[in-house]
Design an enzyme around this catalytic site. Structure first.
Site, mmCIF file in Angstrom:
data_model
loop_
_atom_site.group_PDB
_atom_site.id
_atom_site.type_symbol
_atom_site.label_atom_id
_atom_site.label_comp_id
_atom_site.label_asym_id
_atom_site.label_seq_id
_atom_site.Cartn_x
_atom_site.Cartn_y
_atom_site.Cartn_z
ATOM 1 C CE LYS A 92 -4.121 -1.934 0.188
ATOM 2 N NZ LYS A 92 -5.049 -1.822 -0.950
ATOM 3 C CD GLU A 114 -10.212 3.620 0.810
ATOM 4 O OE1 GLU A 114 -10.227 4.852 0.625
ATOM 5 O OE2 GLU A 114 -9.425 2.854 0.216
ATOM 6 C CB SER A 378 -0.024 -8.118 -1.294
ATOM 7 O OG SER A 378 -0.946 -8.881 -0.545
#
Lengths: 394, 272
Positions: A92, A114, A378
């Site tokens: 991210k 969010e 990830s």
């Protein structure tokens, strides 16, 4: 006749678009213009890539997981792209570093985001602290409980975490609330969407910032294995880590690409692509879990980051063209894959990434010797310890 | 063009040209319940309002604040479907002679089938449609489809809308222009000074202008109507429904509130 025009802003085939209130349209135009300038500005690219390297620790390693190869049957060669080793523990941060630079170019002093698993919220809080910007993160109440360590991390970096009590109190509702904040404060605030979802230009911007995963992985695997992988596997919630790694291999026809959605349990699923149909949610036209009356259905996954009834529009296009195959993995399969990697390799993967691992195991069983499977790991699983302990006691 | 859209176009223009102001109440279909909604329709008609906006409930109303979100959720929980919304619209039209504008998000319309939806709107006597998540860039196909069936797709303008953009929205708009008073969701804080914004709309567009979002009391409605051709009141109305002891009390509160607002608007008309 469809009323979704094939031509229009930000289309991936027929998918994408800008289905948002008028109040936001000028904000989206500004973002599009600033991003177009930034993309072709060498200074921006230098700064972005320097941050990826020096702040986040890129390039992330490509690791050949020989222990898990044996666990998966001994035939296939398994490489893990270690996005879990990024600063903040997931892919991210790639997107957030790019977007905070865009926010600065636009002169916005406040960020909203969010978050589901909390990884995007943490990454946003991180870049806000770095850039000296105010930061508010919306998070479903259910997710605040199951990802409590990430709430503490965000708060430690000065972000305000706002619990969302509407709907299923998970990622969908947090996204709606972040959009409402943005509608209200669009003049001063940049909304950092955490995935390749939302109205144009977000799916393109987030894809471009995550493309570094695929670019690196392609170079690394060529260097390590001397050839391209046979198969690439990534989990898909909104789909940003998947788009990131796929983008490095989309043009390589011989490389099979697999997106893995959350098959959930008897409580439900989060498989918009596999089990949904096209519709409009949160600004774009894409596959969507909905009922017969067009109401959005609540998603379910043990992985908070996959617990979303929609998916990025580019994935919808890649599904329809057949370039990427989408499938599902259940909560139980993901938990088992998580435990396997922890025991065999000493790596605790995020429950989201564990979906990709569980699917890789299926691909590996019965694979011809020497097949190369590349899995995008990830994120790391520290945040999931309470879910993992809870599952162990059931 | 069919009678219904002409009806709204002509009605809004005639109102404006004679200096009359349009008060448009908003109710969520099937809220507080099916019978309670019928009582609210009676109350709206009895208060003298001629145009009613009916909200089609949606699970994820991103342009709405807490009051309308809660009303939508309650309506959905009680089984309100698109078919039932259309039946309620027909009731408002046929039994009370109200001009009905439906307001709802795009996905349920897509799922229903846009052509089928347009036909059903005509059948129910609906005059106009507002889709808050369908901006100008994406609205041409639905606008054309609704226009064929005589239903006006109403364009929304916001304080953030540039003047050039206002002009291009105005060129395709039907019925009236809906000016969102403030950046934000429905039911948020009241609008600031709209003098400049309304002047920009007037300069760029020819249509009548109604202002909505945050019009919470008679004074604000009157102030807005000094500048614009009308006002839309939603959250403030639904809050009175939510706070009422029962549906009968809710209908009485709605009638009283709308009567007060109409009186305040009329009073400012006389004093100006």
């Amino acid at each position: 006749m469809s009323i979704i025009a094939r031509t229009g802003p930000g289309r991936f085939g027929v998918y994408g678009g800008q289905f948002v209130p008028e109040t936001l349209m000028p904000g989206l135009s500004e973002l599009e213009r600033v991003y177009d300038e930034a993309r072709s500005d060498p200074e921006f690219q230098v700064e972005f890539h320097a941050l990826l390297k020096d702040y986040s620790g890129r390039p992330t390693p490509l690791y050949r997981a020989r222990n898990i190869e044996r666990e998966y049957g001994g035939q296939a060669v398994i490489y893990l792209k270690r996005e879990d080793l990024n600063h903040t523990g997931a892919h991210k941060i790639n997107n957030c570093l790019g977007q905070v630079l865009l926010a600065r170019r636009m002169g916005k002093m406040r960020l909203v985001a969010e978050t589901g698993a909390g990884q995007h919220g943490v990454a946003t809080a991180t870049v806000a602290a770095w850039a000296g910007l105010e930061c508010t993160v919306y998070m479903g109440e259910v997710d605040m409980e199951r990802q409590a360590p990430n709430v503490a991390r965000m708060e430690m970096m000065g972000a305000k975490v706002v619990p969302v009590l509407s709907g299923a109190r998970t990622l969908k509702d947090a996204t709606s609330e972040a959009i409402r904040d943005w509608v209200t404060n669009v003049d001063t605030t940049h909304y950092i969407i955490g995935s390749v979802v939302g109205p144009h230009p977000y799916p393109t911007i987030v894809r471009d910032f995550q493309a570094v995963i695929g670019t690196e992985a392609r170079e690394q695997i060529l260097a390590a294995a001397g050839r391209l992988p046979d198969q690439v596997v990534a989990c898909v919630g909104g789909g940003s880590n998947a788009i990131g790694i796929f983008s490095g291999f989309l043009a390589d026809d011989g490389v099979e690409l697999f997106g893995v959605e959350a098959g959930g349990s008897n409580q439900g699923h989060a498989a918009a692509l596999c089990l949904g149909e096209p519709g409009v949610l949160h600004g774009s036209y894409s596959y969507l879990m909905q009922d017969d009356d067009g109401q959005v259905l609540p998603a379910h996954s043990i992985a908070a980051g996959l617990d979303y009834p929609g998916v990025g529009p580019e994935h919808s296009h890649l599904k329809d063209t057949g370039r990427v195959r989408y499938d599902t993995v259940t909560d139980a399969e993901a938990l088992a894959a998580c435990a396997d990697l922890a025991r065999r390799e000493g790596i605790i993967p995020a429950l989201e990434s564990s979906h990709a691992l569980a699917f890789a195991r299926k691909l590996a069983s019965g694979a011809p010797a020497g097949r190369i499977i590349l899995v995008n790991l990830s994120g790391r699983g520290d945040k999931d310890m309470s879910s993992l302990e809870g599952a162990a006691h059931e | 063009m069919s009678e219904a859209a002409l009806r709204l176009d002509a009605f809004a223009r005639e109102r404006r040209d004679t200096g009359g102001k349009l008060l448009v109440p908003f109710l969520t279909a099937g809220y507080p319940d099916r019978e309670g909604f019928s009582l609210l329709l009676e109350a709206v008609a009895a208060s003298g309002c001629k145009v009613l906006e009916i909200g089609m409930p949606f699970s994820d109303p991103v342009a709405d604040g807490p009051v309308i979100q809660a009303a939508s959720q309650q309506a959905l929980d009680r089984g309100v479907t698109m078919r039932r919304v259309l039946a309620m619209a027909a009731e408002a039209r046929e039994r009370h002679g109200l001009q009905v504008i439906l307001m709802g998000y795009l996905n349920p319309v897509l799922k229903f089938g846009p052509e089928k939806f347009a036909a059903a709107c005509t059948e129910a006597g609906v005059s106009g449609l507002i889709v808050p998540d369908l901006p100008h860039e994406e609205s041409a196909p639905l606008r054309a489809l609704m226009a064929e069936r005589g239903v006006a797709l109403i364009e929304l303008l916001a304080p953030t809308t540039g003047t050039g953009r206002m002009a291009s929205l105005g060129r395709s708009a039907r019925g009236f222009l809906y000016l969102v008073s403030t950046t934000g969701v429905t039911g948020a804080g009241g609008p600031g000074d709209l003098t400049d914004t309304v002047a920009r709309v007037r300069a760029a567009c020819d249509q009548p202008v109604c202002v909505g979002f945050g019009i919470s009391d008679p004074g604000t409605a009157a102030r807005v109507c000094r500048l614009a051709d009308g006002a839309v009141i939603g959250s403030a109305l639904l809050r009175r429904v939510a706070e009422a002891a029962d549906p009968t009390a809710a209908a009485a509160a709605v009638k009283e509130f709308l009567t007060e607002v109409r009186a305040a608007i009329a009073a400012q008309g006389e004093s100006s």
